[in-house]
Write an enzyme that holds these catalytic residues in place. Structure first.
Site, PDB file in Angstrom:
ATOM      1  N   ALA A 101       0.876  -1.347   0.007  1.00 27.18           N
ATOM      2  CA  ALA A 101      -0.067  -0.039   0.062  1.00 27.18           C
ATOM      3  C   ALA A 101       0.875   1.016   0.088  1.00 27.18           C
ATOM      4  O   ALA A 101       0.485   2.350  -0.684  1.00 27.18           O
ATOM      5  CB  ALA A 101      -1.048  -0.131   1.111  1.00 27.18           C
ATOM      6  N   HIS A 124       7.234  -8.479  -4.674  1.00 28.21           N
ATOM      7  CA  HIS A 124       6.034  -9.103  -5.007  1.00 28.21           C
ATOM      8  C   HIS A 124       5.589  -8.629  -6.384  1.00 28.21           C
ATOM      9  O   HIS A 124       5.834  -7.119  -6.728  1.00 28.21           O
ATOM     10  CB  HIS A 124       5.257  -8.309  -3.996  1.00 28.21           C
ATOM     11  CG  HIS A 124       3.947  -8.836  -3.578  1.00 28.21           C
ATOM     12  ND1 HIS A 124       3.480 -10.314  -4.098  1.00 28.21           N
ATOM     13  CD2 HIS A 124       2.893  -8.800  -2.664  1.00 28.21           C
ATOM     14  CE1 HIS A 124       2.439 -10.604  -3.537  1.00 28.21           C
ATOM     15  NE2 HIS A 124       2.076  -9.914  -2.615  1.00 28.21           N
ATOM     16  N   GLU A 212      -0.853 -17.054   1.186  1.00 30.79           N
ATOM     17  CA  GLU A 212      -0.663 -16.449   2.641  1.00 30.79           C
ATOM     18  C   GLU A 212      -1.917 -16.335   3.216  1.00 30.79           C
ATOM     19  O   GLU A 212      -2.179 -16.459   4.326  1.00 30.79           O
ATOM     20  CB  GLU A 212      -0.117 -15.190   2.612  1.00 30.79           C
ATOM     21  CG  GLU A 212      -0.847 -13.900   1.736  1.00 30.79           C
ATOM     22  CD  GLU A 212       0.162 -12.884   1.255  1.00 30.79           C
ATOM     23  OE1 GLU A 212       1.407 -12.851   1.321  1.00 30.79           O
ATOM     24  OE2 GLU A 212      -0.397 -11.966   0.981  1.00 30.79           O
ATOM     25  N   GLU A 248       2.352 -29.896  19.539  1.00 29.10           N
ATOM     26  CA  GLU A 248       2.719 -31.091  18.846  1.00 29.10           C
ATOM     27  C   GLU A 248       2.931 -30.966  17.582  1.00 29.10           C
ATOM     28  O   GLU A 248       3.918 -31.375  16.971  1.00 29.10           O
ATOM     29  CB  GLU A 248       1.555 -32.233  19.188  1.00 29.10           C
ATOM     30  CG  GLU A 248       1.911 -33.337  18.564  1.00 29.10           C
ATOM     31  CD  GLU A 248       1.186 -34.704  19.054  1.00 29.10           C
ATOM     32  OE1 GLU A 248       0.469 -34.588  20.111  1.00 29.10           O
ATOM     33  OE2 GLU A 248       1.129 -35.505  18.232  1.00 29.10           O
ATOM     34  N   SER A 270       2.217 -43.392  15.112  1.00 32.00           N
ATOM     35  CA  SER A 270       1.778 -44.798  15.363  1.00 32.00           C
ATOM     36  C   SER A 270       1.099 -45.156  14.087  1.00 32.00           C
ATOM     37  O   SER A 270       0.416 -44.372  13.378  1.00 32.00           O
ATOM     38  CB  SER A 270       0.794 -44.739  16.448  1.00 32.00           C
ATOM     39  OG  SER A 270      -0.438 -43.859  16.148  1.00 32.00           O
TER      40      SER A 270
HETATM   41  N1  NAI Z   1       7.045  -9.353   5.029  1.00 30.62           N
HETATM   42  C1  NAI Z   1       7.795 -10.087   4.370  1.00 30.62           C
HETATM   43  O1  NAI Z   1       8.686 -10.731   4.955  1.00 30.62           O
HETATM   44  C2  NAI Z   1       7.556 -10.291   2.809  1.00 30.62           C
HETATM   45  C3  NAI Z   1       7.235  -9.066   2.151  1.00 30.62           C
HETATM   46  N2  NAI Z   1       7.281  -9.423   0.636  1.00 30.62           N
HETATM   47  C4  NAI Z   1       6.821  -8.064  -0.003  1.00 30.62           C
HETATM   48  O2  NAI Z   1       7.892  -7.157   0.001  1.00 30.62           O
HETATM   49  C5  NAI Z   1       7.560  -5.859   0.253  1.00 30.62           C
HETATM   50  C6  NAI Z   1       7.800  -5.192   1.582  1.00 30.62           C
HETATM   51  O3  NAI Z   1       7.171  -5.755   2.459  1.00 30.62           O
HETATM   52  P1  NAI Z   1       7.399  -5.580   4.311  1.00 30.62           P
HETATM   53  O4  NAI Z   1       8.733  -5.627   4.412  1.00 30.62           O
HETATM   54  O5  NAI Z   1       6.447  -6.457   4.910  1.00 30.62           O
HETATM   55  O6  NAI Z   1       6.963  -4.056   4.119  1.00 30.62           O
HETATM   56  P2  NAI Z   1       6.236  -3.457   5.646  1.00 30.62           P
HETATM   57  O7  NAI Z   1       4.763  -3.320   5.692  1.00 30.62           O
HETATM   58  O8  NAI Z   1       7.175  -3.871   6.658  1.00 30.62           O
HETATM   59  O9  NAI Z   1       6.585  -1.851   5.250  1.00 30.62           O
HETATM   60  C7  NAI Z   1       8.068  -1.496   4.891  1.00 30.62           C
HETATM   61  C8  NAI Z   1       8.213   0.097   5.280  1.00 30.62           C
HETATM   62  O10 NAI Z   1       7.255   0.665   4.487  1.00 30.62           O
HETATM   63  C9  NAI Z   1       7.053   1.918   5.127  1.00 30.62           C
HETATM   64  N3  NAI Z   1       5.897   2.482   4.511  1.00 30.62           N
HETATM   65  C10 NAI Z   1       4.698   2.079   4.629  1.00 30.62           C
HETATM   66  N4  NAI Z   1       4.254   3.202   3.878  1.00 30.62           N
HETATM   67  C11 NAI Z   1       4.973   4.050   3.411  1.00 30.62           C
HETATM   68  C12 NAI Z   1       4.775   5.302   2.815  1.00 30.62           C
HETATM   69  N5  NAI Z   1       3.529   5.731   2.374  1.00 30.62           N
HETATM   70  N6  NAI Z   1       5.909   6.131   2.349  1.00 30.62           N
HETATM   71  C13 NAI Z   1       7.167   5.689   3.114  1.00 30.62           C
HETATM   72  N7  NAI Z   1       7.299   4.589   3.703  1.00 30.62           N
HETATM   73  C14 NAI Z   1       6.014   3.833   3.768  1.00 30.62           C
HETATM   74  C15 NAI Z   1       6.966   1.259   6.277  1.00 30.62           C
HETATM   75  O11 NAI Z   1       7.034   2.202   7.595  1.00 30.62           O
HETATM   76  C16 NAI Z   1       7.968   0.096   6.628  1.00 30.62           C
HETATM   77  O12 NAI Z   1       9.236   0.842   7.023  1.00 30.62           O
HETATM   78  C17 NAI Z   1       5.986  -5.970  -0.147  1.00 30.62           C
HETATM   79  O13 NAI Z   1       5.822  -5.916  -1.600  1.00 30.62           O
HETATM   80  C18 NAI Z   1       5.755  -7.286   0.242  1.00 30.62           C
HETATM   81  O14 NAI Z   1       4.717  -7.855  -0.223  1.00 30.62           O
HETATM   82  C19 NAI Z   1       7.508 -10.435   0.049  1.00 30.62           C
HETATM   83  C20 NAI Z   1       7.977 -11.490   0.781  1.00 30.62           C
HETATM   84  C21 NAI Z   1       8.046 -11.643   2.125  1.00 30.62           C
HETATM   85  C1  X2X Z   2       6.392 -14.060   4.163  1.00 28.84           C
HETATM   86  C2  X2X Z   2       5.725 -14.148   2.846  1.00 28.84           C
HETATM   87  O1  X2X Z   2       6.302 -14.438   1.839  1.00 28.84           O
HETATM   88  C3  X2X Z   2       4.212 -13.646   2.884  1.00 28.84           C
HETATM   89  C4  X2X Z   2       3.597 -14.408   3.866  1.00 28.84           C
HETATM   90  O2  X2X Z   2       3.698 -13.858   1.489  1.00 28.84           O
HETATM   91  C5  X2X Z   2       3.979 -12.084   3.078  1.00 28.84           C
HETATM   92  O3  X2X Z   2       4.394 -11.728   4.120  1.00 28.84           O
HETATM   93  O4  X2X Z   2       3.334 -11.386   2.346  1.00 28.84           O
HETATM   94 MG    MG Z   3       5.037 -14.851   0.100  1.00 31.58          MG
HETATM   95 MG    MG Z   4       2.772 -12.162   0.518  1.00 22.74          MG
END
Ligand code: NAI
Ligand code: X2X
Ligand code: MG
Ligand code: MG
Length: 352
Positions: A101, A124, A212, A248, A270
């Site tokens: 977003a 993504h 997810e 478990e 089992s």
């Molecule tokens: N969380 C995860 O481990 C995974 C995430 N992804 C993808 O990676 C990308 C990043 O995801 P996350 O790390 O989960 O993101 P997040 O939800 O942790 O946000 C990342 C950063 O964006 C900042 N942010 C949010 N809105 C903002 C804005 N309007 N202006 C400036 N900064 C803003 C937040 O403060 C935060 O520091 C996404 O595309 C997500 O779908 C892919 C695989 C796994």
């Molecule tokens: C960790 C991961 O790859 C997810 C569940 O798709 C996500 O955090 O968006």
């Molecule tokens: Mg994923």
């Molecule tokens: Mg995801």
């Protein structure tokens, strides 16, 4: 690339053997990689890249909690930590790792710095696939690539520190420079991937949103809640219900699945359990099949993307999410879990 057999289907994948780190470093030696966003993936990917020897900087809003966290993680303001615009200007590769977003509101800023030959990297397929909703339409004269680690950024970092990795998918949406494939694979190896399998932006987002909402998180929580509630209704104690539903699973059975597959886990239970589970798995599969169909349809129609954008673009989205997570945290089931975790044998040594 290696041709490997996955259950009878041949796929061309990149492995660390034929795409070693040295090759990745050579490909990206003149590039500056800017990680934009320091939430969950940002820290994992940027720290792994840095430790692997790449030229990497972080771009983050200031002041913010994420900025402070970046400083605490060793990024130095003015050296390798910058406000978003400055980092984008310095970068030849922009890794767009704001929340999906957040990417919408930051896009006009990022776009300004996408000059000829740069690469725009996503983890993504969301922003590009649903660009009728996100407005993310990159200029023609840049590479647009994706590496999506199949797991949390937290695990990506932990696995890296333990000398392991998470697998990732990779995709190329636009290859302007003719070097997009080298760039994307080098980045995939650099961020700490295990092996990399090919996808496209649409397949990545459809499968990821399904996974997810389905097995990995939504279905998992739902099925555990249903069994716990059933056992409690039938007069079982919280200890019994929680241990038989969650503990478990997480302490024993799912580890055996991860180690050597479902049949291996079954074989270590089992014969009584095996007989019953072999019968009941069909009933459970049939029960959830229509739910999965509905889920995939809602993903493919863009309805799930819309819901996610609408809610996560609200100024109080974080508080709202925390409130809902708090309800789970405070439920009897997960409070029982907290107590159970404290009683895990390995905690005994920590009590004194
Ligand atoms: N969380 C995860 O481990 C995974 C995430 N992804 C993808 O990676 C990308 C990043 O995801 P996350 O790390 O989960 O993101 P997040 O939800 O942790 O946000 C990342 C950063 O964006 C900042 N942010 C949010 N809105 C903002 C804005 N309007 N202006 C400036 N900064 C803003 C937040 O403060 C935060 O520091 C996404 O595309 C997500 O779908 C892919 C695989 C796994
Ligand atoms: C960790 C991961 O790859 C997810 C569940 O798709 C996500 O955090 O968006
Ligand atoms: Mg994923
Ligand atoms: Mg995801």
């Amino acid at each position: 690339m290696a041709q490997l057999n996955f259950g009878g289907v041949t796929e061309e994948v990149a492995t660390r053997e034929e795409f070693p780190l040295e090759k990745a470093l050579e490909i990206l030696k003149d590039e500056t990689i800017a990680i934009i966003g320091y939430g969950v993936q940002g820290p994992g990917q940027s720290l792994n890249l840095k430790d692997n020897g790449f030229n990497v900087i972080v771009g983050q809003r200031q002041p913010s909690k994420s900025w402070d966290r970046a400083v605490a993680d060793g990024w130095v303001p003015g050296v390798d930590l910058f406000p978003i615009e400055e980092a984008c200007e310095k970068a030849t590769i922009i890794q767009f790792l704001l929340s999906d977003a957040g990417q919408i509101s930051a896009w006009p800023t990022i776009k300004k710095y996408l000059t000829e030959g740069k690469a725009l990297y996503f983890s993504h397929g969301f922003g590009i696939t649903f660009n009728d909703q996100t407005g993310i339409i990159p200029p023609d004269n840049v590479d647009v690539i994706l590496v999506a680690p199949k797991g949390s950024g937290t695990s990506l970092r932990r696995k890296f520190l333990a000398g392991q990795g998470l697998n990732s998918s990779y995709a190329i949406y636009q290859d302007y420079t003719g070097k997009a494939k080298d760039r994307v694979l080098a980045l995939g190896i650099g961020v700490g991937s295990g092996y990399l399998f090919e996808t496209d932006f649409k397949k990545e987002v459809y499968s990821d949103l399904t996974g997810e909402r389905g097995t990995l998180m939504g279905a998992l929580a739902g099925i555990l809640e249903a069994q716990y509630a059933l056992l409690r209704r039938k007069g079982h104690s919280p200890s019994e219900a929680f241990n038989e539903t969650v503990e478990e699973l997480t302490e024993s059975l799912i580890l055996l699945v991860g180690e050597n597959g479902m049949d291996w886990m079954y074989a270590n239970c089992s014969t009584t359990a095996q007989r019953g589970a072999l019968d009941w798995r069909h009933k459970f599969r049939e029960a959830v099949e229509p739910v999965f169909e509905e889920l995939y349809e809602k993903v493919a129609s863009g309805e799930e993307a819309k819901r996610s954008i609408d809610t996560n673009s609200q100024p109080d989205y974080r508080e709202k999410l925390e409130q809902e997570l708090g309800e789970i945290h405070n439920s009897e089931m997960w409070q029982a879990g907290a107590q159970v975790r404290k009683l895990r044998p390995q905690h005994e040594g920590q009590k004194v």
